[in-house]
Design a protein around this motif. Sequence first.
Motif, PDB file in Angstrom:
ATOM      1  N   VAL A  54       0.855  -1.202   0.000  1.00 18.18           N
ATOM      2  CA  VAL A  54       0.000   0.000   0.000  1.00 18.18           C
ATOM      3  C   VAL A  54       0.881   1.239   0.000  1.00 18.18           C
ATOM      4  O   VAL A  54       0.642   2.193  -0.747  1.00 18.18           O
ATOM      5  CB  VAL A  54      -0.972   0.003   1.204  1.00 18.18           C
ATOM      6  CG1 VAL A  54      -1.677   1.337   1.345  1.00 18.18           C
ATOM      7  CG2 VAL A  54      -1.993  -1.120   1.065  1.00 18.18           C
ATOM      8  N   PHE A  55       1.928   1.228   0.823  1.00 14.45           N
ATOM      9  CA  PHE A  55       2.822   2.372   0.898  1.00 14.45           C
ATOM     10  C   PHE A  55       3.584   2.564  -0.418  1.00 14.45           C
ATOM     11  O   PHE A  55       3.735   3.697  -0.892  1.00 14.45           O
ATOM     12  CB  PHE A  55       3.782   2.215   2.072  1.00 14.45           C
ATOM     13  CG  PHE A  55       4.586   3.445   2.344  1.00 14.45           C
ATOM     14  CD1 PHE A  55       3.983   4.608   2.794  1.00 14.45           C
ATOM     15  CD2 PHE A  55       5.950   3.449   2.137  1.00 14.45           C
ATOM     16  CE1 PHE A  55       4.717   5.753   3.032  1.00 14.45           C
ATOM     17  CE2 PHE A  55       6.698   4.584   2.379  1.00 14.45           C
ATOM     18  CZ  PHE A  55       6.085   5.740   2.833  1.00 14.45           C
ATOM     19  N   ALA A  56       4.053   1.484  -1.019  1.00 13.19           N
ATOM     20  CA  ALA A  56       4.746   1.581  -2.304  1.00 13.19           C
ATOM     21  C   ALA A  56       3.813   2.131  -3.381  1.00 13.19           C
ATOM     22  O   ALA A  56       4.220   2.951  -4.211  1.00 13.19           O
ATOM     23  CB  ALA A  56       5.295   0.214  -2.717  1.00 13.19           C
ATOM     24  N   ASP A  57       2.554   1.724  -3.330  1.00 18.46           N
ATOM     25  CA  ASP A  57       1.557   2.239  -4.264  1.00 18.46           C
ATOM     26  C   ASP A  57       1.352   3.743  -4.040  1.00 18.46           C
ATOM     27  O   ASP A  57       1.247   4.510  -4.992  1.00 18.46           O
ATOM     28  CB  ASP A  57       0.242   1.469  -4.087  1.00 18.46           C
ATOM     29  CG  ASP A  57      -0.748   1.737  -5.187  1.00 18.46           C
ATOM     30  OD1 ASP A  57      -0.393   1.575  -6.374  1.00 18.46           O
ATOM     31  OD2 ASP A  57      -1.897   2.113  -4.862  1.00 18.46           O
ATOM     32  N   LEU A  58       1.339   4.144  -2.799  1.00 17.01           N
ATOM     33  CA  LEU A  58       1.199   5.559  -2.459  1.00 17.01           C
ATOM     34  C   LEU A  58       2.409   6.354  -2.962  1.00 17.01           C
ATOM     35  O   LEU A  58       2.256   7.469  -3.485  1.00 17.01           O
ATOM     36  CB  LEU A  58       1.041   5.699  -0.947  1.00 17.01           C
ATOM     37  CG  LEU A  58       0.603   7.035  -0.398  1.00 17.01           C
ATOM     38  CD1 LEU A  58      -0.730   7.475  -0.993  1.00 17.01           C
ATOM     39  CD2 LEU A  58       0.479   6.950   1.122  1.00 17.01           C
ATOM     40  N   LEU A  59       3.588   5.785  -2.843  1.00 23.53           N
ATOM     41  CA  LEU A  59       4.787   6.450  -3.366  1.00 23.53           C
ATOM     42  C   LEU A  59       4.732   6.573  -4.886  1.00 23.53           C
ATOM     43  O   LEU A  59       5.174   7.583  -5.442  1.00 23.53           O
ATOM     44  CB  LEU A  59       6.052   5.701  -2.937  1.00 23.53           C
ATOM     45  CG  LEU A  59       6.447   5.862  -1.473  1.00 23.53           C
ATOM     46  CD1 LEU A  59       7.643   4.974  -1.150  1.00 23.53           C
ATOM     47  CD2 LEU A  59       6.744   7.308  -1.137  1.00 23.53           C
ATOM     48  N   ASP A  60       4.188   5.562  -5.564  1.00 28.74           N
ATOM     49  CA  ASP A  60       4.003   5.661  -7.014  1.00 28.74           C
ATOM     50  C   ASP A  60       3.061   6.806  -7.358  1.00 28.74           C
ATOM     51  O   ASP A  60       3.297   7.558  -8.311  1.00 28.74           O
ATOM     52  CB  ASP A  60       3.451   4.353  -7.585  1.00 28.74           C
ATOM     53  CG  ASP A  60       4.475   3.238  -7.631  1.00 28.74           C
ATOM     54  OD1 ASP A  60       5.680   3.524  -7.511  1.00 28.74           O
ATOM     55  OD2 ASP A  60       4.054   2.070  -7.762  1.00 28.74           O
ATOM     56  N   GLN A  61       1.990   6.950  -6.585  1.00 29.50           N
ATOM     57  CA  GLN A  61       1.061   8.061  -6.802  1.00 29.50           C
ATOM     58  C   GLN A  61       1.760   9.397  -6.560  1.00 29.50           C
ATOM     59  O   GLN A  61       1.568  10.359  -7.318  1.00 29.50           O
ATOM     60  CB  GLN A  61      -0.151   7.935  -5.885  1.00 29.50           C
ATOM     61  CG  GLN A  61      -1.055   6.774  -6.202  1.00 29.50           C
ATOM     62  CD  GLN A  61      -2.152   6.611  -5.154  1.00 29.50           C
ATOM     63  OE1 GLN A  61      -2.659   7.575  -4.608  1.00 29.50           O
ATOM     64  NE2 GLN A  61      -2.510   5.372  -4.874  1.00 29.50           N
ATOM     65  N   LEU A  62       2.561   9.469  -5.504  1.00 35.84           N
ATOM     66  CA  LEU A  62       3.311  10.684  -5.198  1.00 35.84           C
ATOM     67  C   LEU A  62       4.269  11.009  -6.350  1.00 35.84           C
ATOM     68  O   LEU A  62       4.386  12.173  -6.754  1.00 35.84           O
ATOM     69  CB  LEU A  62       4.075  10.510  -3.886  1.00 35.84           C
ATOM     70  CG  LEU A  62       4.951  11.678  -3.444  1.00 35.84           C
ATOM     71  CD1 LEU A  62       4.123  12.937  -3.207  1.00 35.84           C
ATOM     72  CD2 LEU A  62       5.733  11.299  -2.191  1.00 35.84           C
ATOM     73  N   ASP A  63       4.944   9.991  -6.866  1.00 35.65           N
ATOM     74  CA  ASP A  63       5.838  10.189  -8.011  1.00 35.65           C
ATOM     75  C   ASP A  63       5.087  10.825  -9.187  1.00 35.65           C
ATOM     76  O   ASP A  63       5.573  11.786  -9.795  1.00 35.65           O
ATOM     77  CB  ASP A  63       6.405   8.846  -8.466  1.00 35.65           C
ATOM     78  CG  ASP A  63       7.862   8.669  -8.120  1.00 35.65           C
ATOM     79  OD1 ASP A  63       8.525   9.647  -7.745  1.00 35.65           O
ATOM     80  OD2 ASP A  63       8.339   7.534  -8.237  1.00 35.65           O
ATOM     81  N   ARG A  64       3.937  10.283  -9.504  1.00 48.21           N
ATOM     82  CA  ARG A  64       3.154  10.818 -10.631  1.00 48.21           C
ATOM     83  C   ARG A  64       2.707  12.262 -10.362  1.00 48.21           C
ATOM     84  O   ARG A  64       2.763  13.112 -11.252  1.00 48.21           O
ATOM     85  CB  ARG A  64       1.961   9.916 -10.933  1.00 48.21           C
ATOM     86  CG  ARG A  64       2.368   8.574 -11.553  1.00 48.21           C
ATOM     87  CD  ARG A  64       1.183   7.771 -12.061  1.00 48.21           C
ATOM     88  NE  ARG A  64       0.220   7.434 -11.024  1.00 48.21           N
ATOM     89  CZ  ARG A  64       0.286   6.366 -10.242  1.00 48.21           C
ATOM     90  NH1 ARG A  64       1.291   5.512 -10.371  1.00 48.21           N
ATOM     91  NH2 ARG A  64      -0.651   6.127  -9.350  1.00 48.21           N
ATOM     92  N   GLU A  65       2.278  12.523  -9.123  1.00 49.84           N
ATOM     93  CA  GLU A  65       1.856  13.877  -8.767  1.00 49.84           C
ATOM     94  C   GLU A  65       3.014  14.859  -8.894  1.00 49.84           C
ATOM     95  O   GLU A  65       2.866  15.950  -9.440  1.00 49.84           O
ATOM     96  CB  GLU A  65       1.306  13.876  -7.333  1.00 49.84           C
ATOM     97  CG  GLU A  65       0.804  15.217  -6.860  1.00 49.84           C
ATOM     98  CD  GLU A  65       0.239  15.168  -5.443  1.00 49.84           C
ATOM     99  OE1 GLU A  65       0.106  16.254  -4.858  1.00 49.84           O
ATOM    100  OE2 GLU A  65      -0.044  14.076  -4.922  1.00 49.84           O
TER     101      GLU A  65
END
Length: 190
Positions: A68-79
């Motif tokens: 879940v955290f890695a997925d959140l970091l991927d979202q942060l990367d895109r943002e």
Amino acid sequence: MSAPALSAYHRPKQPEQVRRALLDCAAQIAAESGAGAITIQAVAERAGVTKGGLLHHFESKQALLAAVFADLLDQLDREIDRSMESDPKPEGRFTRAYVRACFSDRLLGARSLWAALSVAIVSEPALRALWTAWLDARLSRHRATDDTPALAVVRLAADGIWLADMLEKEGGLRRYPQRFEGELLALAGG
């Protein structure tokens, strides 16, 4: 003659869709009730799979939290990447995008997924390692434009506001109002 009903055994396998549903359900639970509310049983029930089905994708609660955290970091990367694309000034571009990302969901308060997982970041070494690796990679990638002490101070200030929000909840927003985003962006040359 009607077609026979599909049992779980005969249902077509869609592992990526199931994995995505498990991540989304775990994130929803965290945003609603905090990371402590994420249990194998709760996530499996919300996703409509068995505990064994969940454990097929994630071997433990810690592995699920890390995903879940890695997925959140991927979202942060895109943002951050989207924010950087719209910023015409190269010097400090990553830092300004980082500040914008840190401030983007402050007004959601406890409903923010970052807020829900922030306590877990502090207490879970595996999540801290993911965060550190992510930040190190981003800083390395943007060394040519964002490697000054002044920009490091701006990023640390944004981190400090994030930490105050985590520790003080509504008090952090009162102590460090949303207008601080503009102040930090100005310090970063924006």
